[in-house]
Design a protein around this motif. Sequence first.
Motif, PDB file in Angstrom:
ATOM      1  N   TYR A   1       0.867  -1.174   0.000  1.00 52.14           N
ATOM      2  CA  TYR A   1       0.000   0.000   0.000  1.00 52.14           C
ATOM      3  C   TYR A   1       0.905   1.226   0.000  1.00 52.14           C
ATOM      4  CZ  TYR A   1      -3.392   3.517   1.615  1.00 52.14           C
ATOM      5  OH  TYR A   1      -4.173   4.631   1.732  1.00 52.14           O
TER       6      TYR A   1
ATOM      7  N   PHE B   1       0.574   5.771  -0.124  1.00 51.86           N
ATOM      8  CA  PHE B   1      -0.206   6.989  -0.337  1.00 51.86           C
ATOM      9  C   PHE B   1       0.641   8.205   0.014  1.00 51.86           C
ATOM     10  CE2 PHE B   1      -0.634   6.994   4.171  1.00 51.86           C
ATOM     11  CZ  PHE B   1      -1.062   8.265   4.550  1.00 51.86           C
TER      12      PHE B   1
ATOM     13  N   HIS C   1       0.678  11.724   1.718  1.00 52.67           N
ATOM     14  CA  HIS C   1      -0.079  12.515   2.689  1.00 52.67           C
ATOM     15  C   HIS C   1      -0.182  13.969   2.224  1.00 52.67           C
ATOM     16  CE1 HIS C   1      -1.759  13.790   6.444  1.00 52.67           C
ATOM     17  NE2 HIS C   1      -0.753  14.608   6.701  1.00 52.67           N
TER      18      HIS C   1
ATOM     19  N   ARG D   1      -6.164  17.864   1.350  1.00 55.57           N
ATOM     20  CA  ARG D   1      -7.187  17.024   0.728  1.00 55.57           C
ATOM     21  C   ARG D   1      -7.915  16.211   1.781  1.00 55.57           C
ATOM     22  NH1 ARG D   1      -4.115  13.973  -4.146  1.00 55.57           N
ATOM     23  NH2 ARG D   1      -2.865  13.315  -2.352  1.00 55.57           N
TER      24      ARG D   1
ATOM     25  N   PHE E   1      -9.748  12.877   3.085  1.00 54.39           N
ATOM     26  CA  PHE E   1      -9.577  11.439   2.851  1.00 54.39           C
ATOM     27  C   PHE E   1      -8.341  11.168   1.988  1.00 54.39           C
ATOM     28  CE2 PHE E   1     -14.187  12.315   3.111  1.00 54.39           C
ATOM     29  CZ  PHE E   1     -14.470  11.652   4.310  1.00 54.39           C
ATOM     30  N   ASP E   2      -7.198  11.808   2.353  1.00 53.77           N
ATOM     31  CA  ASP E   2      -6.004  11.639   1.529  1.00 53.77           C
ATOM     32  C   ASP E   2      -5.499  10.202   1.554  1.00 53.77           C
ATOM     33  OD1 ASP E   2      -5.153  11.631   4.130  1.00 53.77           O
ATOM     34  OD2 ASP E   2      -3.327  12.794   3.740  1.00 53.77           O
ATOM     35  N   TRP E   3      -5.881   9.422   2.595  1.00 49.48           N
ATOM     36  CA  TRP E   3      -5.493   8.019   2.638  1.00 49.48           C
ATOM     37  C   TRP E   3      -6.118   7.230   1.493  1.00 49.48           C
ATOM     38  CZ3 TRP E   3      -9.638   4.742   2.992  1.00 49.48           C
ATOM     39  CH2 TRP E   3     -10.826   5.285   3.474  1.00 49.48           C
ATOM     40  N   LEU E   4      -7.168   7.832   0.872  1.00 47.98           N
ATOM     41  CA  LEU E   4      -7.807   7.181  -0.273  1.00 47.98           C
ATOM     42  C   LEU E   4      -7.520   7.938  -1.569  1.00 47.98           C
ATOM     43  CD1 LEU E   4      -9.687   5.008  -1.383  1.00 47.98           C
ATOM     44  CD2 LEU E   4     -11.624   6.486  -0.832  1.00 47.98           C
ATOM     45  N   THR E   5      -7.695   9.276  -1.522  1.00 48.63           N
ATOM     46  CA  THR E   5      -7.482  10.067  -2.743  1.00 48.63           C
ATOM     47  C   THR E   5      -6.006  10.192  -3.091  1.00 48.63           C
ATOM     48  OG1 THR E   5      -7.464  12.121  -1.432  1.00 48.63           O
ATOM     49  CG2 THR E   5      -9.581  11.402  -2.337  1.00 48.63           C
TER      50      THR E   5
ATOM     51  N   VAL F   1      -3.756   7.730  -2.846  1.00 49.05           N
ATOM     52  CA  VAL F   1      -3.153   6.408  -3.056  1.00 49.05           C
ATOM     53  C   VAL F   1      -2.313   6.402  -4.331  1.00 49.05           C
ATOM     54  CG1 VAL F   1      -3.614   3.973  -3.471  1.00 49.05           C
ATOM     55  CG2 VAL F   1      -5.011   5.226  -1.836  1.00 49.05           C
TER      56      VAL F   1
ATOM     57  N   TRP G   1      -1.521   4.170  -6.761  1.00 48.83           N
ATOM     58  CA  TRP G   1      -1.951   2.849  -7.212  1.00 48.83           C
ATOM     59  C   TRP G   1      -0.847   2.112  -7.972  1.00 48.83           C
ATOM     60  CZ3 TRP G   1      -6.181   1.190  -4.976  1.00 48.83           C
ATOM     61  CH2 TRP G   1      -7.136   2.121  -4.550  1.00 48.83           C
TER      62      TRP G   1
END
Length: 273
Positions: free
Chosen positions: A247, A249, A251, A255, A257-261, A263, A265
């Motif tokens: 995983y 991401f 920081h 932003r 929910f930067d742990w999701l936006t 990422v 990938w």
Amino acid sequence: MDDPQTATPDAPAPAPVYPERRLRLSAERVDSERRKTADESRGSMSTGRWMWEWTKAISTAILLFLVIRTFAFEAFKIPTGSMEGTLLVGDFLLVNKAVYGAEIPYTHAHLPKFSEPRRGDVIVFLPPHDPHKNYVKRIVGVPGDTLEMRDKVLLRNGRAQSEPFARHTDPLTDPQSEEMLWQYRYLVNPPAHWSDYHPTRDTWGPIVVPAGKYFALGDNRDNSEDSRFWGFVDAEAIKGRPMFVYYSFQHDITRNFDWLTGVRWGRIGELVH
């Protein structure tokens, strides 16, 4: 004169029950009773028994997790940029702890190892100056190696090393540090007095790696706190070798929910070399 007698019809004879039918009826009755008993047992299971079964299942799962985490694999997060170019801040690594022989908790004993630490291995370890904090660096010297650096070029046993993974971001300065004076005790040709040794970040040595020790550098050479400053890595302090990024991401406090936006990938699943 006698009364006339009323004729009484004969009662029908009972149907004969053959032995085969009698056995089949008995078997069906037994099976029905067994199913009824089983249903009653399941329906009458107490709440305590149900909770005990779930407790056993959860405890077993937790125990397996702890065993795997202690002796096989563990997750680590990259907190600094000392390995940038290879690993990024915000990368989460799955580390193989069994490869070098995992330590048995509360002892100084280790399980049998599958491999010795080698030059070029990226390792997770506890540094000598901060034995409660995990570091991630790359081994550049093993026991018996003679190491030195000249103008950012690493020499091992007298030969310049090609290091495509090394990154240099500060070409204009070469600071000195008193922390590097520990090297004096391991110099091949030490000067008469330790004060005559003037190591810098990019020029130091040559020093010899002693038995049971390793020399580790960050790939981001100009921005890494590593063996140049605090010394050798003890073999017993090496915890494992990262396998891949599971995983990642970036920081960003601006932003939500930067742990999701945030990422990355493209880095998920990337092998660590």
